[in-house]
Write an enzyme that holds these catalytic residues in place. Structure first.
Site, PDB file in Angstrom:
ATOM      1  N   GLN A  81     -15.745 -53.735 -42.443  1.00 62.62           N
ATOM      2  CA  GLN A  81     -15.805 -55.148 -42.843  1.00 62.62           C
ATOM      3  C   GLN A  81     -17.200 -55.461 -43.398  1.00 62.62           C
ATOM      4  O   GLN A  81     -18.187 -55.429 -42.673  1.00 62.62           O
ATOM      5  CB  GLN A  81     -15.502 -56.045 -41.642  1.00 62.62           C
ATOM      6  CG  GLN A  81     -15.359 -57.511 -41.998  1.00 62.62           C
ATOM      7  CD  GLN A  81     -15.157 -58.370 -40.764  1.00 62.62           C
ATOM      8  OE1 GLN A  81     -16.095 -58.585 -40.004  1.00 62.62           O
ATOM      9  NE2 GLN A  81     -13.937 -58.845 -40.548  1.00 62.62           N
ATOM     10  N   TYR A 168     -19.311 -67.691 -43.743  1.00 62.46           N
ATOM     11  CA  TYR A 168     -20.295 -66.781 -44.318  1.00 62.46           C
ATOM     12  C   TYR A 168     -20.361 -66.998 -45.832  1.00 62.46           C
ATOM     13  O   TYR A 168     -19.774 -67.946 -46.360  1.00 62.46           O
ATOM     14  CB  TYR A 168     -19.969 -65.347 -43.906  1.00 62.46           C
ATOM     15  CG  TYR A 168     -19.965 -65.191 -42.401  1.00 62.46           C
ATOM     16  CD1 TYR A 168     -21.079 -65.573 -41.655  1.00 62.46           C
ATOM     17  CD2 TYR A 168     -18.845 -64.729 -41.718  1.00 62.46           C
ATOM     18  CE1 TYR A 168     -21.081 -65.481 -40.268  1.00 62.46           C
ATOM     19  CE2 TYR A 168     -18.837 -64.647 -40.333  1.00 62.46           C
ATOM     20  CZ  TYR A 168     -19.957 -65.027 -39.608  1.00 62.46           C
ATOM     21  OH  TYR A 168     -19.945 -64.943 -38.234  1.00 62.46           O
ATOM     22  N   ARG A 215     -10.861 -60.996 -45.771  1.00 63.08           N
ATOM     23  CA  ARG A 215     -10.614 -61.917 -44.661  1.00 63.08           C
ATOM     24  C   ARG A 215     -10.961 -63.330 -45.106  1.00 63.08           C
ATOM     25  O   ARG A 215     -12.034 -63.560 -45.691  1.00 63.08           O
ATOM     26  CB  ARG A 215     -11.446 -61.530 -43.439  1.00 63.08           C
ATOM     27  CG  ARG A 215     -11.030 -62.308 -42.185  1.00 63.08           C
ATOM     28  CD  ARG A 215     -11.673 -61.733 -40.933  1.00 63.08           C
ATOM     29  NE  ARG A 215     -10.856 -62.000 -39.775  1.00 63.08           N
ATOM     30  CZ  ARG A 215     -11.311 -62.508 -38.629  1.00 63.08           C
ATOM     31  NH1 ARG A 215     -12.590 -62.807 -38.500  1.00 63.08           N
ATOM     32  NH2 ARG A 215     -10.513 -62.703 -37.610  1.00 63.08           N
ATOM     33  N   GLY A 306      -8.156 -58.875 -31.176  1.00 62.64           N
ATOM     34  CA  GLY A 306      -9.556 -58.595 -30.943  1.00 62.64           C
ATOM     35  C   GLY A 306      -9.899 -58.399 -29.476  1.00 62.64           C
ATOM     36  O   GLY A 306      -9.978 -57.272 -28.983  1.00 62.64           O
TER      37      GLY A 306
END
Length: 348
Positions: A81, A168, A215, A306
């Protein structure tokens, strides 16, 4: 099917390279249908969190080769990622403590990053005020993402996932309330999506669409992402554009299960699914029953898991056999050593 994710502060060395326990951790979880690592910095300016591993030096590439080799040895598939945190960072992560960057110079007011205090000790600190990237710098960052993707392939990864979610850098350009630029990367939906689509195109050109995922977090508010008027239209347009590129998958982070101020409009996920014709992964509080229901209803092709995978290296077998699950220990999420990382037990 399930995907296994893990972000942790484990690159505790001067090279910001993954260590032996990272290889052990992912090898233990190679039974996942797909492993997506936690976030990896694409450059020294992209760093977001203390002890975040990178993928921009020879030492880092070789260290990742050991990680991916262990996963492949145990029959797993692993994507790296790739992330640039943008404003969701801290000056202590930047070379010479320079300012962080974003789509504009608007900073978060309460969001924190795990950074380093004035004595060099890790601490959770408020993110600083960024500066707006110059137009030519945005294009340069696109190139850095492409190089990181090539580095990932050299390091043995089966593919990469662009981290365009959770506040982000890509999210900071997509967001119509935050992004107030007046150049080709701001204003209209097409302009606000340009950075993300240019990044996807560059990575597809570098390593192939079948090795490129992304993502996204539609309607997500993490890292103080504000709501904006054409949010649904923006993401449905992005879904359509990504579908044209034939990428491996879109991975949606559903924040409604862990944030009280987040809601996704009814039927949005179905509309996204119609606009993006490739494989869709959903993440956010899913486990066996609700994950299988989402797959059975056609909402998703895979479910990302997760925290339960942190505490249960053999999660796939536990879910398949309805065995009890270990509980995770949040106190060890960002610490060093095997405790709470590679020492969780498995069923006989």
């Amino acid at each position: 099917m399930s995907s296994c994710r893990r972000w942790s502060a484990r690159a505790r060395n001067p090279d910001w390279a993954p260590e032996a326990d990272t290889a052990r951790y992912f090898a233990q979880r190679a039974g996942a249908g797909l492993i997506v690592t936690g976030s990896i910095a694409i450059s020294e300016w992209a760093r977001t969190w203390a002890f975040e591993p990178g993928l921009y030096t020879r030492t880092q590439i070789e260290a990742w080769r050991h990680v991916t080799g262990e996963v492949h040895h145990h029959g797993g598939v692993i994507f790296g990622q790739l992330r640039h945190g943008g404003r969701a960072s801290h000056v202590s992560h930047q070379p010479n403590c320079q300012r962080t960057v974003s789509s504009t110079d608007t900073g978060a007011t309460k969001a924190i990053s795990m950074a380093f205090d004035e004595n060099g000790r890790p601490a959770f600190l408020l993110q600083g005020k960024p500066r707006a990237l110059r137009t030519e710098e945005v294009s340069q960052i696109v190139g850095v993402f492409a190089q990181a993707a090539r580095n990932a392939r050299e390091g043995g990864f089966d593919g990469v996932e662009i981290h365009g979610a959770n506040g982000y850098l890509h999210d900071q350009f997509i967001n119509g309330a935050l992004n107030t630029r007046d150049d080709r990367y701001g204003g209209s939906i097409a302009n606000r999506l340009r950075f993300t689509l240019e990044t996807a195109d560059a990575i597809v050109d570098a390593i192939g669409g079948e090795r490129t995922g992304i993502r996204l977090s539609p309607f997500g508010r993490y890292n103080e992402m504000p709501a904006f008027d054409d949010e649904a239209e923006t993401y449905l347009t992005l879904a359509s554009e990504l579908s044209k590129r034939g990428i491996a998958y879109v991975h949606i982070s559903d924040q409604t299960r862990w944030a009280d101020d987040v809601s996704i409009p009814k039927n949005f996920l179905q509309a996204f699914r119609s606009a993006f014709r490739g494989p869709l992964i959903l993440a956010g509080g899913y486990l066996r029953d609700n994950g299988q229901a989402a797959i059975d209803s056609g909402e998703a092709d895979l479910i990302a898991i997760g925290k339960p995978f942190i505490a249960n290296p053999d999660l796939v077998e536990r879910l398949r056999n309805n065995w009890p699950l270990n509980s995770w220990d949040e106190r060890t999420f960002y610490t060093a050593g095997a405790k709470g990382y590679t020492d969780y037990g498995v069923c006989a």
